[in-house]
Design an enzyme around this catalytic site. Structure first.
Site, short mmCIF file in Angstrom:
data_model
loop_
_atom_site.label_atom_id
_atom_site.label_comp_id
_atom_site.label_asym_id
_atom_site.label_seq_id
_atom_site.Cartn_x
_atom_site.Cartn_y
_atom_site.Cartn_z
CD GLU A 76 -1.63 -2.35 1.36
OE1 GLU A 76 -2.59 -3.35 1.11
OE2 GLU A 76 -0.51 -2.72 1.86
CG HIS A 79 -9.00 -7.08 8.87
ND1 HIS A 79 -8.12 -7.99 10.04
CD2 HIS A 79 -8.41 -7.46 7.63
CE1 HIS A 79 -7.28 -8.47 9.30
NE2 HIS A 79 -7.32 -8.17 8.00
#
Length: 329
Positions: A61, A130
């Site tokens: 990322e 998450h």
């Protein structure tokens, strides 16, 4: 004319239309090309635009966000998809230290027209790493604009506006609501303005403010309150920064009470900012302190019973409404 589309297809249409309109727009992210996107938001885009404009990236990322920022500084308009904003934490250096500061650090010489998008918030039993909600994290950074919505017409129109905007913009979607359906107007040039809230339901007794999937919680609570003779106005923020405080003040002047429903943690969140703004700009119109319904001030566990207790729900909102109306719960 309008059609019924789900959130996934509305976002897909927005990107396709903007890529057809402007050759400087491209999409990059993990699995966006060959796999059609982790949530199939980029379905069919590789076939139409090819691998130079729909780009599969490594699981890195920080790296591909940096490539996007560099491309934006050099005249392109990247859309960077994160599989989840939880993974975007790894790219915060590029988002916060580079994208957000490009305009001011260059004394206006460089712009950074980039869109970072992906799902934010809880999506079932995905546990602590998450399930985080990132609107307030990103909205805290000067230079970034933050959009968070789930109605398909808003999502399409706001994504199109974001792609055309010259500032870096973070778009928060909902992993559990990509299949959520709604009416979407036809036409390739229908935009929704950034920074404008929308009244989802008119009311006179209390204002319920929310965004993203918590808007559905607020609407469900309003339905139940109506059965008890309580008229709740529901405002969907749609954009977190810039915040449409004019719409909030206008509503409070009518209802004299406010409950903010926010999926994020209570400390230093969006609900805290709204409570501050209302007491500053509409204090004389309040008949009760602004109430907040947030997720629990802890990390989200895996157990389904824990998830149920952790998140805001209609019952918690109804209880908060009765508190600000000084009624027995």
């Amino acid at each position: 004319m309008s059609r019924i589309l789900n959130l996934r297809d509305a976002l897909n249409e927005a990107m396709i239309e903007e890529m057809r309109r402007d050759e400087s727009v491209f999409l990059m992210g993990e699995e966006v090309a060959e796999y059609n996107g982790a949530y199939k938001v980029s379905k069919g885009m590789l076939d139409e635009f090819g691998p130079q404009r729909v780009i599969d990236t490594p699981i890195a990322e920080l790296g591909f966000a940096g490539i996007g920022v560099g491309a934006a500084m050099n005249g392109l308009r990247p859309i960077v998809e994160f599989m989840t904003w939880n993974f975007a934490v790894l790219a915060f250096d590029q988002i916060v230290n580079n994208a957000a500061k490009t305009l001011t650090q260059s004394a206006g010489e460089f712009k950074c027209p980039i869109v970072f998008r992906g799902p934010s918030g809880a999506a079932g039993q995905l546990a602590q790493q998450h399930s985080q909600t990132f609107e307030s994290w990103m909205a805290n950074v000067p230079g970034l604009k933050v959009i968070s919505c789930i109605y398909p017409d808003d999502a399409k129109g706001l994504l199109k506006s974001a792609i055309r905007d010259d500032d870096p913009i973070c778009i928060m979607e909902s992993e559990s609501l990509y299949g959520f359906k709604g009416e979407v107007p036809e036409g390739a040039d229908i935009l929704v303005p950034i920074g404008k809230a929308k009244v989802r339901r008119e009311g006179t007794d209390v204002t319920l403010v929310s965004f993203n999937k918590m808007v559905l919680v607020a609407e469900a609570a309003a339905d139940e309150l109506a059965k008890e003779g309580i008229s709740a106005e529901v405002i969907d923020l749609r954009t977190i920064r810039p915040l449409d405080h004019h719409a909030l003040v206008k509503s409070v002047k009518k209802t004299n009470r406010m409950v903010v429903v926010d999926e994020s943690w209570p400390f230093a969140g969006v609900s805290a900012e709204i409570a501050y703004e209302i007491q500053k700009y509409a204090f004389d119109y309040l008949d009760a302190p602004v109430a907040r319904v947030n997720s629990a001030d802890t990390s989200l566990g895996y157990a389904p019973t824990f998830v149920e207790e952790y998140l805001p729900n209609p019952a918690k909102v109804i209880r908060a409404v009765k508190e600000v109306m000084y009624r027995n719960a």
